[in-house]
Scaffold this motif. Structure first.
Motif, short mmCIF file in Angstrom:
data_model
loop_
_atom_site.label_atom_id
_atom_site.label_comp_id
_atom_site.label_asym_id
_atom_site.label_seq_id
_atom_site.Cartn_x
_atom_site.Cartn_y
_atom_site.Cartn_z
N THR A 22 0.68 -1.26 -0.21
CA THR A 22 -0.08 -0.06 -0.80
C THR A 22 0.78 1.73 0.04
N ALA A 23 0.73 2.48 -0.26
CA ALA A 23 0.97 2.98 -0.16
C ALA A 23 0.16 4.63 -0.49
N ARG A 24 1.15 5.83 -0.33
CA ARG A 24 0.06 6.82 0.18
C ARG A 24 1.63 8.39 -0.85
N ILE A 25 1.15 8.12 -1.87
CA ILE A 25 1.93 8.59 -3.14
C ILE A 25 1.82 10.08 -3.60
N GLU A 26 2.79 11.09 -3.80
CA GLU A 26 2.81 12.45 -3.97
C GLU A 26 4.40 13.09 -4.63
N GLY A 27 4.28 13.90 -5.77
CA GLY A 27 5.25 13.88 -6.48
C GLY A 27 5.92 12.77 -7.80
N THR A 28 6.83 13.69 -8.11
CA THR A 28 7.63 12.44 -9.28
C THR A 28 8.37 11.65 -8.10
N HIS A 29 8.51 10.20 -8.82
CA HIS A 29 9.29 9.23 -8.66
C HIS A 29 9.64 8.06 -9.46
N ARG A 30 10.52 7.84 -9.56
CA ARG A 30 11.67 6.87 -10.46
C ARG A 30 12.25 5.58 -9.67
N LEU A 31 11.22 4.55 -10.91
CA LEU A 31 11.12 3.23 -10.26
C LEU A 31 12.32 2.54 -10.86
N VAL A 32 13.10 1.48 -10.44
CA VAL A 32 14.12 0.28 -11.08
C VAL A 32 13.26 -0.68 -11.51
N PRO A 33 13.57 -1.26 -13.06
CA PRO A 33 12.73 -2.30 -13.32
C PRO A 33 13.84 -3.52 -12.41
N ASP A 34 12.99 -4.58 -11.98
CA ASP A 34 12.77 -5.10 -10.78
C ASP A 34 12.58 -7.13 -11.39
N GLY A 35 11.68 -7.26 -13.14
CA GLY A 35 11.97 -8.32 -13.07
C GLY A 35 10.24 -9.01 -12.97
N CYS A 36 9.61 -8.12 -11.88
CA CYS A 36 8.08 -8.20 -11.80
C CYS A 36 7.32 -7.70 -12.40
N VAL A 37 5.94 -7.81 -12.15
CA VAL A 37 4.82 -7.21 -13.22
C VAL A 37 4.02 -7.21 -12.47
N ASP A 38 3.20 -5.46 -11.75
CA ASP A 38 2.83 -5.06 -10.82
C ASP A 38 1.24 -4.57 -11.74
N VAL A 39 0.31 -5.17 -10.76
CA VAL A 39 -1.47 -4.84 -10.46
C VAL A 39 -1.15 -4.13 -9.68
N LEU A 40 -1.43 -2.28 -9.60
CA LEU A 40 -2.26 -1.62 -8.84
C LEU A 40 -3.68 -0.90 -9.16
N TRP A 41 -4.33 -0.93 -7.99
CA TRP A 41 -5.66 0.52 -7.83
C TRP A 41 -4.61 1.61 -7.34
N ILE A 42 -5.26 2.81 -8.09
CA ILE A 42 -5.31 3.82 -7.71
C ILE A 42 -6.21 4.96 -6.99
N ASP A 43 -7.01 5.86 -5.91
CA ASP A 43 -7.71 6.48 -6.03
C ASP A 43 -8.67 7.59 -7.00
N ASN A 44 -7.46 6.97 -8.20
CA ASN A 44 -8.90 7.66 -9.21
C ASN A 44 -9.55 6.78 -10.47
N GLY A 45 -9.25 5.78 -9.16
CA GLY A 45 -10.10 4.52 -9.77
C GLY A 45 -9.68 3.20 -11.26
N ARG A 46 -8.24 4.08 -10.95
CA ARG A 46 -7.97 3.64 -12.80
C ARG A 46 -6.88 1.68 -11.90
N VAL A 47 -7.02 0.79 -12.41
CA VAL A 47 -6.40 -0.44 -11.75
C VAL A 47 -5.12 -0.72 -13.68
N VAL A 48 -4.08 -0.41 -12.37
CA VAL A 48 -2.94 -0.20 -14.08
C VAL A 48 -2.14 -1.90 -13.66
N VAL A 49 -1.56 -1.83 -15.11
CA VAL A 49 -0.52 -3.22 -14.55
C VAL A 49 0.47 -2.53 -15.83
N CYS A 50 1.75 -2.95 -14.31
CA CYS A 50 3.05 -2.33 -15.14
C CYS A 50 4.14 -3.38 -15.50
#
Length: 240
Positions: A22-50
């Motif tokens: 779980t996370a509370r996010i603000e601002g700009t963030h940079r993510l480094v590859p880890d070989g995985c795939v995330d499925v995430l829900w954002i509180d604007n209603g989007r469900v995203v597969v990274c």
């Protein structure tokens, strides 16, 4: 992120998922590859597969944005969610592109109506449903991921021999599972190994020693991979 909280998944999901979070996010963030795939829900209603990444990427969200997600083990998400893993490499797609609009709508509505502390369990419940109809994990690609996690210096020829496949067959199977070939997975997992070692409280400060411990031939090798994959120097990457 103001806060980011990983959490163990239920034991029955551990073969397929690395973690929930779980996370509370603000601002700009940079993510480094880890070989995985995330499925995430954002509180604007989007469900995203990274999708699986080959290079670091950045995102920006408004202050106070809440999110919850699960992280699939390398090579697993494509089979479970029914997408072409190589086709979503370095992309972020709506869940509906993989599972259809109904699956996205049901999950988004349930998470949006739930209390924050209940969201992780709801997401895991949906993952169980996805897993129920998924094919079993591919033995060869599972063996590749395990071998490279243990020893990132393992050669592609060595991986092919261990799995009983030709290098061409292995590359094809790995691309289907991970989104790229075994050599790319090796570079990504080796960089993640460096990060784990470097961030340990007892880690040596000297970059040359850190590079050797992570499986690089020398410090220059580490620096090249950091620049190519993470877009920064080793020192900057560890600091971040």
């Amino acid at each position: 992120m103001t806060w980011y909280s990983p959490s163990p998944v239920a034991p029955d999901l551990a073969p397929d998922l690395v973690t929930g979070w779980t996370a509370r996010i603000e601002g700009t963030h940079r993510l480094v590859p880890d070989g995985c795939v995330d499925v995430l829900w954002i509180d604007n209603g989007r469900v995203v597969v990274c999708g699986p990444e080959t290079a670091a990427w950045s995102f920006r969200l408004p202050r106070g944005t809440e999110a919850v997600g699960v992280r699939f083990r390398p090579g697993r998400a494509g089979a479970v969610l029914g997408f072409d893993t190589a086709g979503v490499r370095d992309r972020r797609i709506p869940l509906e592109d993989a599972l259809g609009g109904r699956a996205q709508r049901l999950l988004s509505e349930r998470l949006g109506d739930a209390a924050p502390e209940a969201r992780a369990g709801i997401l895991e419940e949906h993952v169980r449903g996805w897993l129920a109809g998924a094919p079993r994990q591919d033995d060869a690609t599972m063996a590749v991921a395990r071998a490279l996690s243990r020893d990132p210096a393992t050669t592609v020829a060595g991986l092919a021999a261990a799995t009983g496949l030709s290098e061409r067959q292995l590359h094809r199977r790995c691309t289907a599972a991970f989104g790229y070939g075994p050599a790319t997975l090796r570079r990504i997992l080796r960089l993640q190994r460096f990060l784990r070692i470097a961030r340990h409280p007892a880690a040596p400060v000297d970059l040359a020693r850190l590079a050797a411990a992570a499986g690089y031939t020398d410090q220059s090798h580490l620096s090249r991979d950091c620049r190519t994959i993470a877009g920064s120097s080793p020192s900057e990457l560890v600091g971040r």
